[in-house]
Structures are given as structure tokens and as C-alpha cells.
Scaffold this active site. Structure first.
Site, PDB file in Angstrom:
ATOM      1  N   LYS A 171      37.881  45.559  33.196  1.00  0.00           N
ATOM      2  CA  LYS A 171      38.884  44.591  33.766  1.00  0.00           C
ATOM      3  C   LYS A 171      39.059  44.862  35.622  1.00  0.00           C
ATOM      4  O   LYS A 171      38.761  45.961  35.594  1.00  0.00           O
ATOM      5  CB  LYS A 171      40.699  44.207  34.193  1.00  0.00           C
ATOM      6  CG  LYS A 171      40.879  44.134  32.345  1.00  0.00           C
ATOM      7  CD  LYS A 171      41.050  42.077  33.067  1.00  0.00           C
ATOM      8  CE  LYS A 171      41.952  41.132  31.236  1.00  0.00           C
ATOM      9  NZ  LYS A 171      41.297  39.891  31.315  1.00  0.00           N
ATOM     10  N   ASP A 200      35.762  40.960  34.151  1.00  0.00           N
ATOM     11  CA  ASP A 200      36.596  39.834  34.817  1.00  0.00           C
ATOM     12  C   ASP A 200      37.261  40.274  35.213  1.00  0.00           C
ATOM     13  O   ASP A 200      38.247  40.939  35.163  1.00  0.00           O
ATOM     14  CB  ASP A 200      37.240  39.959  33.310  1.00  0.00           C
ATOM     15  CG  ASP A 200      38.376  38.136  33.538  1.00  0.00           C
ATOM     16  OD1 ASP A 200      38.015  37.989  34.308  1.00  0.00           O
ATOM     17  OD2 ASP A 200      39.426  38.375  32.396  1.00  0.00           O
ATOM     18  N   GLU A 226      32.904  37.504  34.530  1.00  0.00           N
ATOM     19  CA  GLU A 226      34.282  36.093  34.401  1.00  0.00           C
ATOM     20  C   GLU A 226      35.419  35.978  35.480  1.00  0.00           C
ATOM     21  O   GLU A 226      35.638  37.376  35.536  1.00  0.00           O
ATOM     22  CB  GLU A 226      35.196  37.362  33.333  1.00  0.00           C
ATOM     23  CG  GLU A 226      36.611  35.839  32.324  1.00  0.00           C
ATOM     24  CD  GLU A 226      36.243  36.510  31.101  1.00  0.00           C
ATOM     25  OE1 GLU A 226      36.135  36.927  30.417  1.00  0.00           O
ATOM     26  OE2 GLU A 226      37.456  36.436  30.284  1.00  0.00           O
ATOM     27  N   GLU A 252      38.787  29.711  31.039  1.00  0.00           N
ATOM     28  CA  GLU A 252      40.921  30.580  30.538  1.00  0.00           C
ATOM     29  C   GLU A 252      41.422  29.525  30.848  1.00  0.00           C
ATOM     30  O   GLU A 252      42.821  28.841  30.441  1.00  0.00           O
ATOM     31  CB  GLU A 252      40.732  31.659  30.376  1.00  0.00           C
ATOM     32  CG  GLU A 252      41.155  32.124  31.375  1.00  0.00           C
ATOM     33  CD  GLU A 252      41.326  33.989  31.525  1.00  0.00           C
ATOM     34  OE1 GLU A 252      39.992  34.669  31.368  1.00  0.00           O
ATOM     35  OE2 GLU A 252      42.479  34.347  31.648  1.00  0.00           O
ATOM     36  N   ASP A 275      40.524  28.559  25.858  1.00  0.00           N
ATOM     37  CA  ASP A 275      41.696  29.740  25.000  1.00  0.00           C
ATOM     38  C   ASP A 275      42.158  28.420  24.240  1.00  0.00           C
ATOM     39  O   ASP A 275      42.997  27.250  24.662  1.00  0.00           O
ATOM     40  CB  ASP A 275      42.230  29.979  26.172  1.00  0.00           C
ATOM     41  CG  ASP A 275      43.646  30.891  24.944  1.00  0.00           C
ATOM     42  OD1 ASP A 275      43.193  31.972  25.293  1.00  0.00           O
ATOM     43  OD2 ASP A 275      44.652  30.864  23.767  1.00  0.00           O
ATOM     44  N   HIS A 302      37.561  32.524  24.699  1.00  0.00           N
ATOM     45  CA  HIS A 302      38.719  33.259  25.924  1.00  0.00           C
ATOM     46  C   HIS A 302      40.292  33.483  24.152  1.00  0.00           C
ATOM     47  O   HIS A 302      40.098  32.903  23.231  1.00  0.00           O
ATOM     48  CB  HIS A 302      39.097  32.313  26.207  1.00  0.00           C
ATOM     49  CG  HIS A 302      40.656  33.959  26.926  1.00  0.00           C
ATOM     50  ND1 HIS A 302      41.781  33.096  27.334  1.00  0.00           N
ATOM     51  CD2 HIS A 302      40.661  35.281  28.266  1.00  0.00           C
ATOM     52  CE1 HIS A 302      42.370  34.310  28.047  1.00  0.00           C
ATOM     53  NE2 HIS A 302      41.717  35.302  27.920  1.00  0.00           N
ATOM     54  N   GLU A 335      36.924  37.630  21.566  1.00  0.00           N
ATOM     55  CA  GLU A 335      37.620  39.011  22.692  1.00  0.00           C
ATOM     56  C   GLU A 335      38.651  39.984  21.822  1.00  0.00           C
ATOM     57  O   GLU A 335      38.980  38.745  21.241  1.00  0.00           O
ATOM     58  CB  GLU A 335      38.316  38.033  23.370  1.00  0.00           C
ATOM     59  CG  GLU A 335      39.015  38.888  24.414  1.00  0.00           C
ATOM     60  CD  GLU A 335      39.140  37.904  25.997  1.00  0.00           C
ATOM     61  OE1 GLU A 335      39.126  36.478  25.584  1.00  0.00           O
ATOM     62  OE2 GLU A 335      39.462  38.486  26.522  1.00  0.00           O
TER      63      GLU A 335
HETATM   64 CA    CA Z   1      39.663  36.972  31.540  1.00  0.00          CA
END
Ligand code: CA
Length: 382
Positions: A171, A200, A226, A252, A275, A302, A335
Site C-alpha cells: 500500500k 496500490d 494499482e 475496484e 470486486d 479485487h 487478493e
Molecule cells: Ca486496491
């Protein structure tokens, strides 16, 4: 068979250790689950995606007030028919966000019912299994303080490695300089261990900053970059795709085949990430997968929800064709969020865990999971 009731279960639990992603501090876990019952005694479960900052009540209200009256009394096996009924009847105030997440929850539950009715896992109803297990990637590297945590995050990478992960998503989005320090520290920590990284930023930046970070990532052979810019900035996605070597991922925060039409039609992403709990459920994902296939774009779902969303995503992934066929084609990956989730593993009789570095696709009827009443009871909020 007829649908007799649609019941929403909102679950919530505070986190012992709040954490940040680039859009804010997360201090609790929430889930909006739906239980669809039938006159045949079969019950199906679904989930509306509730991201870290999202109150579970929003999708719950859409399910209770808008969708429940549209499906009670209907034949649950008419999954596609009911998807269109729910989408059309909410179009003027829906199309995106929590309303489509609410549709997703009911749709997933209908597929669960269909699987249980036919005695087959959902992936069989989707056309069969391209794979029986999937390689997971560790999603983590959230912040506890915010910035200046490169050393701690490098250690976290080693913990994911020890747990069997060879793919990890870091992240970022906490300031480009801090991001660069973090990704370099993480890359150094796992160097020579056969680990592939992704990043991401959760659309933390505009194009200039996203590009500056992207040029550093281009030196590192990432699997993907991402949500580099806001989901509305499709031109920005196209610009980054044109200027960077690293594959661009996103989706997502996009919904249904209508929402994905622009992202895919303009080749704004290399990897589309619907997602299942917010793109329109299994039916919505199926539409998007077909559209992506036609555009030669890879789909990799996602996943951040509870065990219900995990199981539904696994069913979809089992039935997901590879986009670019070859003997050594790139397979989709799962994921696997490694952040604290008080009720995810405890929600099902058999938790969705790693075995020899992989996650098995549930083979039981429907989603292939059994929910635990004690856990639902414990975390349910009014
Ligand atoms: Ca994400």
C-alpha cells in the site's frame, strides 16, 4: 422454488490497532451480509462490499427498502432475470456504489442457492473450473503512524514471505518521497527470494505525482501499479499506461459492464479489477469478464470482504479464462488481505487458508462455505 425472505446481517467490530490506507484511518471492520431464504428450505448467502470507511448501513438500506420487494416471491433460479430487474428498477438512483453493492449481495446469494439446488459448486454452473487452486498475494503494508515506516514495512514483507506468500501488494499513497523509501526498503528485504511485488496507491495522486512514482516503479519489475489516479480520471489512466512500462491496474471502484465499458473500451488498464461485492455480483462479474475478454484485457478480481466475498471470488476465479493463452499463460491470483479482520476466519466452519502457498477453490455446493451462527450473533449490530 420461491424466495420467501431477504434478511440483512450487518457485522462490525472495532480494531485493536487502527490502520491507515491512503484515503483514511480504518478503526473498525464492517460487513453487510444478506441471507436469502426459499420455500424449498435452501438458504443463500451474499455480501455487499463495505470498504474500510464505508458504513454497512448504506447497502443494507438499499437491500431492505429497494431490492427486497423486487425479489421476494420470485424464482431464485432466474438469476440473470432478477439481476436485470434489480438494476433497471434502481437505475435512476443507482448504477454505481452502494446500490450496485446491494444488488451484488443478493446476486451472490442467488448463485449460492442455485449451486445448492443443483448440488454443484458455483464455478460448475459458470462453465467449469480452469483451476482448482489459486496463488494468493498478500495485501498489507498498511500504516500505523502514517509516514516514516519503511523499516517496519520491510520486516512485514519478511513475515508474509515466512507465511508462504511469493506475491505481495504494498500500500502506497502517503506522499511520493515516503512511498519511494518504502518500496525500495521492501524490495531490498525480499531481494533474491523469488518474490514479485505490486503497489496500490488507492488513487492518492494526480497524474504528475502518479507518474513520478511510476518511473521509480518501472525500475523494479512490478506485476502491477494499482489505482494510480482517481477512478473518474480515465484519461489519466490512459496517459500513465502510455508513459509507463509497469502494467496499470484498476476497477475496484467501477461497477457493472456499463461502468467497465469505458475503462476497457479505451484500454485504460492492463488489469481490470472488479470486486464481486460491488461490481454487480457474480452475474455482474460475468458480464465484465466477457467484455474484458473481447478487449484482450486481463481480469483479476479485487477481494477485501469477509469469508462470503472470499468464497464467491474463489468461485469466479476458478471459472475465469486466461486472457492471453500460451503454454505458460499468466494465471489470475487471489487478493488475500492480511490486515486485522476480527470475524473473517471465524465466520465460516472451514476458514479460507493457505495450503502449500496456495488457496483451494471450495468444492461444496453453491459458494462451498458454511456460515457460523455463533459468529454472526457475536458481531451483529442493530
Ligand atoms: Ca486496491
Amino acid at each position: 422454488m420461491k424466495i420467501t425472505d431477504v434478511r440483512v446481517h450487518m457485522l462490525q467490530s472495532p480494531l485493536a490497532q487502527p490502520f491507515a490506507f491512503s484515503q483514511g484511518w480504518v478503526d473498525r471492520r464492517s460487513a453487510t451480509l444478506v441471507e436469502v431464504s426459499t420455500d424449498a428450505g435452501i438458504t443463500g448467502w451474499g455480501e455487499a462490499f463495505a470498504q474500510g470507511l464505508e458504513p454497512p448501513q448504506v447497502a443494507a438500506a438499499a437491500i431492505e427498502h429497494a431490492l427486497r420487494p423486487l425479489v421476494v416471491g420470485a424464482d431464485p433460479l432466474e438469476v440473470e432475470v432478477l439481476w436485470h430487474r434489480m438494476y433497471h428498477q434502481t437505475r435512476d438512483y443507482g448504477r454505481k456504489g452502494a446500490v450496485v453493492a446491494a444488488i451484488s449481495a443478493i446476486d451472490i446469494a442467488l448463485w449460492d442457492i442455485a449451486g445448492k439446488h443443483y448440488g454443484q459448486p458455483v464455478h460448475r454452473l459458470l462453465g467449469g473450473a480452469f483451476r482448482r487452486s489459486v496463488q494468493p498475494y498478500a495485501t498489507g503494508f498498511y500504516r500505523i503512524r502514517g509516514q516514516g515506516e519503511a523499516a517496519r514495512l520491510a520486516e512485514e514483507a519478511l513475515a508474509h514471505f515466512e507465511a508462504g506468500f511469493r506475491l505481495m501488494k504494498v500500500k502506497l499513497g502517503y506522499g511520493v518521497d515516503d512511498d519511494i523509501a518504502v518500496i525500495r526498503a521492501v524490495a531490498r528485504a525480499v531481494e533474491g527470494r523469488g518474490v514479485t511485488l505490486m503497489v496500490d496507491t488507492n488513487h492518492a495522486y494526480g497524474r504528475a505525482e502518479a507518474l513520478r512514482l511510476g518511473h521509480v516503479l518501472d525500475e523494479m519489475d512490478m506485476r502491477w501499479y494499482e489505482e494510480p489516479v482517481a477512478p473518474e480520471d480515465v484519461d489519466g489512466y490512459c496517459e500513465l499506461r502510455a508513459k509507463l512500462r509497469t502494467p496499470i491496474a484498476g476497477g475496484e471502484n467501477e461497477h457493472t459492464l456499463y461502468g467497465f465499458r469505458e475503462l476497457l473500451g479505451r484500454h485504460a488498464v492492463d488489469v481490470a479489477q472488479p470486486d464481486i461485492g460491488s461490481c454487480g455480483g457474480i452475474t455482474g462479474a460475468r458480464h465484465i469478464v466477457a467484455l474484458a475478454q473481447a478487449h484482450g484485457i486481463e481480469v483479476n478480481p479485487h477481494v477485501w470482504g469477509s469469508a462470503v466475498a472470499q468464497a464467491a471470488s474463489l468461485q469466479l476465479i476458478a471459472a475465469l479464462p486466461v486472457t492471453h493463452h500460451s503454454v505458460f499463460a499468466r494465471e489470475p491470483v487471489l487478493e488475500y488481505d492480511r490486515s486485522s479482520h476480527p470475524f473473517r476466519r471465524d465466520l465460516v466452519a472451514e476458514p479460507i487458508d493457505l495450503r502449500d502457498g496456495r488457496v483451494q477453490i471450495p468444492q461444496g455446493p453453491g459458494l462451498g462455505i458454511e456460515l457460523r451462527a455463533d459468529t454472526l450473533q457475536r458481531f451483529r449490530i442493530a
